[in-house]
Design an enzyme around this catalytic site. Structure first.
Site, PDB file in Angstrom:
ATOM      1  NE  ARG A   1       8.518   6.693   8.608  1.00  0.00           N
ATOM      2  CZ  ARG A   1       8.127   7.670   7.922  1.00  0.00           C
ATOM      3  NH1 ARG A   1       8.832   8.865   7.518  1.00  0.00           N
ATOM      4  NH2 ARG A   1       6.873   8.000   7.641  1.00  0.00           N
TER       5      ARG A   1
ATOM      6  CB  SER B   1       5.889   6.462  11.011  1.00  0.00           C
ATOM      7  OG  SER B   1       4.949   7.234  10.092  1.00  0.00           O
TER       8      SER B   1
ATOM      9  CG  ASP C   1       1.475   1.832   9.351  1.00  0.00           C
ATOM     10  OD1 ASP C   1       2.137   2.117   8.254  1.00  0.00           O
ATOM     11  OD2 ASP C   1       0.829   2.559   9.955  1.00  0.00           O
TER      12      ASP C   1
ATOM     13  NE  ARG D   1       1.745  10.017  12.665  1.00  0.00           N
ATOM     14  CZ  ARG D   1       2.018   8.722  12.690  1.00  0.00           C
ATOM     15  NH1 ARG D   1       2.551   8.183  11.632  1.00  0.00           N
ATOM     16  NH2 ARG D   1       2.000   7.975  13.744  1.00  0.00           N
TER      17      ARG D   1
ATOM     18  CG  ASP E   1      -0.253   0.189   2.618  1.00  0.00           C
ATOM     19  OD1 ASP E   1       0.923  -0.219   2.628  1.00  0.00           O
ATOM     20  OD2 ASP E   1      -0.877   0.008   3.691  1.00  0.00           O
ATOM     21  CG  HIS E   2       3.465   2.578   3.110  1.00  0.00           C
ATOM     22  ND1 HIS E   2       2.199   2.016   3.716  1.00  0.00           N
ATOM     23  CD2 HIS E   2       3.911   3.354   3.957  1.00  0.00           C
ATOM     24  CE1 HIS E   2       2.095   2.682   4.779  1.00  0.00           C
ATOM     25  NE2 HIS E   2       3.243   3.419   5.022  1.00  0.00           N
TER      26      HIS E   2
END
Length: 781
Positions: free
Chosen positions: A673, A671, A194, A476, A129-130
């Site tokens: 990440r 996030s 995520d 965000r 999806d990213h």
């Protein structure tokens, strides 16, 4: 029939070990002819075991339990002996499932490959999806993404097939919407790579965002550690109505708690007002709980969840949840560490921003506030969708606003984009006419993906540095997050308010009171939006986009080219030296807000998420240097020249000079990440010393062998100078609860000792000593 039989077998297999087995009804079998072919083997909470664990813990603690305690403690590895103290002890848990989006899955799967294990131990999925950039429209953008990202998609698909991980192809939709439609259900514990994984709390799930190394632990069958969360209760009374939406609940809560007010806690919604919120509305609220730093958020099981489960082909799960409903709601008399009360009758539509998601304003006041602060009033772009607000109900309410404008001969004054959350949502809103209405009013339907919400947006209407305003239904709005333009003032609100503001073209418009001018000159006011909670004709599943792994993937080959600039096999990090860390340079003293976007930017950098060395070229390029208030401009104290942050770090590393980063409050917010932790480790960083950390980032640093430390006295931040060298003492006797010492040497020859706190437990200290959690896992094999 073959598909049905296979699915029943999967359900029974997932339910094994004494769990209640589900009977798939003939009605369900008939209804699910298409969707069940996409149905990944679902991990089911063993409700009997959940109930048994709850009973054990309740007897031990001798008090009523909150809902989040029931689900969390119900997943304890050792409920009889686990020490439980909210906010202090670490819990060892057994989550039911893992989910990874394609940007984070690359590093997670690379780490899993490094572990040497043959197959994942729990049901796991990858969701593409990213990596899909929004440019012209869904069909074209998806086709281009498949071509540009072919190497990465092939890697993820083959790695999934080899190691037993389900693969949702590009175009399937956003990870959190797919989880809500397929995998979340009351009582499940799921971890996802995520930060918006808490979206699943809208279905009574405990869904927690983590870094890839945490996911590897769970996929490897290792008990997963989480600091025992505190519990913040939000009691809802009254009823949502008119222009007020579920999004306004979390926008209001964000204004109350701020971006770090939920750190270390689960936010648990309860009270009579809950029943006025749809299941997908509850998911919206939980999704954006990530913006207040919460571990996750959750709602109690109710009839809205039951209806959603039935509509998404999971009626049997709903029936089982009904049977165990006492375990899926809070005990009467349970106590919260903090309690907030919201009367939904009095709640007004909100819009938060710019530049931070906790700057809350009523829509009725934002125009005047914008004028006072010099924020651009003209709305350049309105964007609806994302993992936060792309449900059928969201799209229906937005379409009802758009239809009123069309009936009066109006279209949007601002640009307008629509991002469906999943292929199922896209197909259903197209069938039911919502897509046509949103298109006719001026909307461009983008791919079923994250798109502009995460910076995957090839925006062309303004130049970088041009001051402008956009309004979104995203979660965000950090500086430059959506379009890489630091001058863009981004505001977050509900899809219906976005639609109204895009039609009006200005922030200075309150749809509750203000009038628009029709094409014939007539003044009119928009009626409050309406939209069905769920489609009357059931969901249209759309295209089948799911790839199930083969029963035996041992023969599948996973190729990573040594010359690839997008994928790179990992080399183990070095072990702890065995002594104190001496004379480290301050790479950068960061000033103010420093999110994971600042530490490891997304947008165009997403293409390097599987190549640690290449993506490390974005390390801290968005952070503000306290020395000169500049971005990506720091002094190299070996050469005396100024350079970019990654370049200086690489020069220090090449010359065997270790370094630290000094930061402000809530460092690493945003996030999940883990690249924001991997990159400093890769480029020679040893410690990050700040006033306070966001939860996920602190854990990610520990996993990679970096020391996340906090000033015992936050004002000691002011004592650090950019040209200091810092030694960290006390590592030979490193122990839980025992502070370390920073010996700070100034360039004028003076020295001072500062006390540093940490939150390491014994297991995490072993990660540090081994060089990383992955190294420690290998040691124990």
């Amino acid at each position: 029939m073959a598909t049905y039989c296979l699915t029943v077998a999967r359900l029974q297999l997932a339910l094994g070990h004494g769990a209640r087995r589900l009977h798939v009804s003939a009605a369900y079998r008939a209804k699910a002819k298409v969707s069940m072919s996409r149905f990944e083997p679902t991990s089911f909470v063993n409700y009997e075991r959940l109930q048994s664990n709850i009973d054990i813990v309740r007897k031990r603690l001798n008090r009523p339990l909150t809902l989040s305690e029931k689900i969390v403690y119900g997943h304890l590895d050792d409920p009889h002996n686990q020490e439980i103290d909210r906010g202090r002890t670490y819990l060892r848990l057994r989550p039911d499932r893992v989910a990874m989006q394609d940007a984070t899955a690359q590093m997670a799967m690379l780490q899993f490959i490094s572990s040497g294990l043959p197959k994942v131990a729990v049901p796991s999925t990858i969701h593409c999806d990213h990596l899909i950039e929004a440019q012209t429209g869904g069909v074209q953008d998806l086709a281009r993404a498949k071509e540009v990202n072919q190497e990465v998609y092939k890697f993820l698909s083959s790695a999934g097939a080899k190691y037993g991980v389900g693969f949702w192809k590009p175009g399937s939709g956003i990870i959190h919407q797919i989880i809500l439609e397929n995998y979340a259900y009351p009582g499940v514990m799921l971890i996802g790579t995520d930060s918006h994984t808490p979206n699943g709390g809208g279905l009574g799930s405990i869904c927690i965002g983590v870094g890839g190394a945490d996911a590897v632990d769970v996929m490897a069958g290792i008990a997963w550690e989480l600091k025992c969360p505190k519990v913040i209760g939000v009691k809802l009374t009254g009823t949502l109505s008119g222009w007020t939406s579920p999004k306004d609940v979390i926008l209001k809560v964000a204004g109350i708690l701020t971006v770090k007010g939920g750190t270390g806690a689960i936010v648990e919604y309860h009270g009579p007002g809950v029943d006025s919120i749809s299941c997908t509305g509850m998911a919206t609220i939980c999704n954006m709980g990530a913006e207040i730093g919460a571990t996750t958020s959750v709602f109690p099981y109710n009839h809205r969840m039951r209806t959603y489960l039935e509509k998404t082909g999971r009626g049997e799960i709903a029936a089982l949840a009904d049977e165990y409903s006492d375990s899926l709601v809070p005990d009467e008399g349970c106590e919260y560490d903090e309690l907030i009360e919201l009367n939904l009758d009095q709640l007004k539509p909100h819009i938060n921003g710019p530049f931070t998601p906790d700057l809350a304003h009523p829509v009725s006041e934002v125009g005047a506030i914008a004028e006072k602060n010099g924020w651009p009033l003209e709305v350049k772009v309105g964007l609806i969708g994302s993992c936060t607000n792309s449900s059928y109900e969201d799209m229906g309410r937005a379409a009802s606003v758009a239809k009123q404008a069309l009936d009066k001969g109006l279209t949007c004054k601002a640009q307008f984009t629509v991002t469906p959350g999943s292929e199922q949502i896209r197909a259903t809103i197209e069938r039911d006419g919502y897509s046509k209405i949103l298109g006719d009013v001026g909307g461009v339907v983008l791919a079923n993906a994250c798109g502009p919400c995460i910076g995957q947006w090839d925006r062309q209407d303004v130049k970088k540095g041009e001051k402008n305003t956009i309004v979104t239904s995203f979660n965000r709005n950090f500086t430059a997050r959506n379009d890489a333009n630091p001058a863009t003032h981004a505001f977050v609100t509900s899809p219906e308010i976005v639609t109204a503001l895009a039609i009006a073209g200005t922030l200075n418009f309150n749809p509750e009171t203000d009038y628009l001018t029709a094409a014939n000159g007539e003044k009119f006011k928009l009626d409050p939006p309406n939209g069905d909670e769920l489609p009357a004709k059931d969901f249209d599943p759309g295209q089948d986009t799911y790839q199930h792994p083969p029963p035996d993937g041992s023969s599948v080959k996973v190729d990573v080219s040594p010359t690839s600039n997008r994928l790179q096999l990992l080399e183990p990090f070095g072990k702890w030296c065995g002594g104190d860390l001496e004379d480290m340079k301050v790479l950068i003293k960061v000033k103010g807000k420093c999110t994971t976007d600042h530490i490891s930017a997304a947008g165009p950098w997403l293409k390097f998420r599987g190549h640690l060395d290449n993506i490390s070229n974005n390390m801290l390029i968005g952070a503000v240097n306290s020395e000169n208030d500049a971005i990506n401009k720091i002094k190299n104290y070996l050469t005396g020249e100024y350079g970019q942050v990654p370049d200086v770090a690489r020069h220090y590393k090449a010359n065997s000079v270790s370094w630290v980063v000094v930061g402000d409050d809530n460092y690493g917010e945003g996030s999940s990440r883990e690249h924001a932790a991997l990159e400093p480790r890769h480029l020679g960083g040893k410690a990050i010393i700040v006033k306070s950390f966001a939860r996920i980032h602190e854990t990610n640093l520990k996993k990679q062998g970096v020391l996340p430390l906090t000033f015992s006295n936050p004002s000691d931040y002011d004592k650090i100078r950019p040209d200091d060298t810092i030694s960290i003492r006390g590592l030979k006797t490193f122990a839980p609860g025992k502070p370390l010492t920073a010996l700070v040497k100034h360039s004028d020859g003076s020295e001072e000792a500062l006390e540093l706190n940490h939150t390491f437990n014994e297991t995490q200290i072993e990660w540090f000593q081994a060089g990383s959690a992955l190294n420690r896992m290998k040691e124990l094999q």
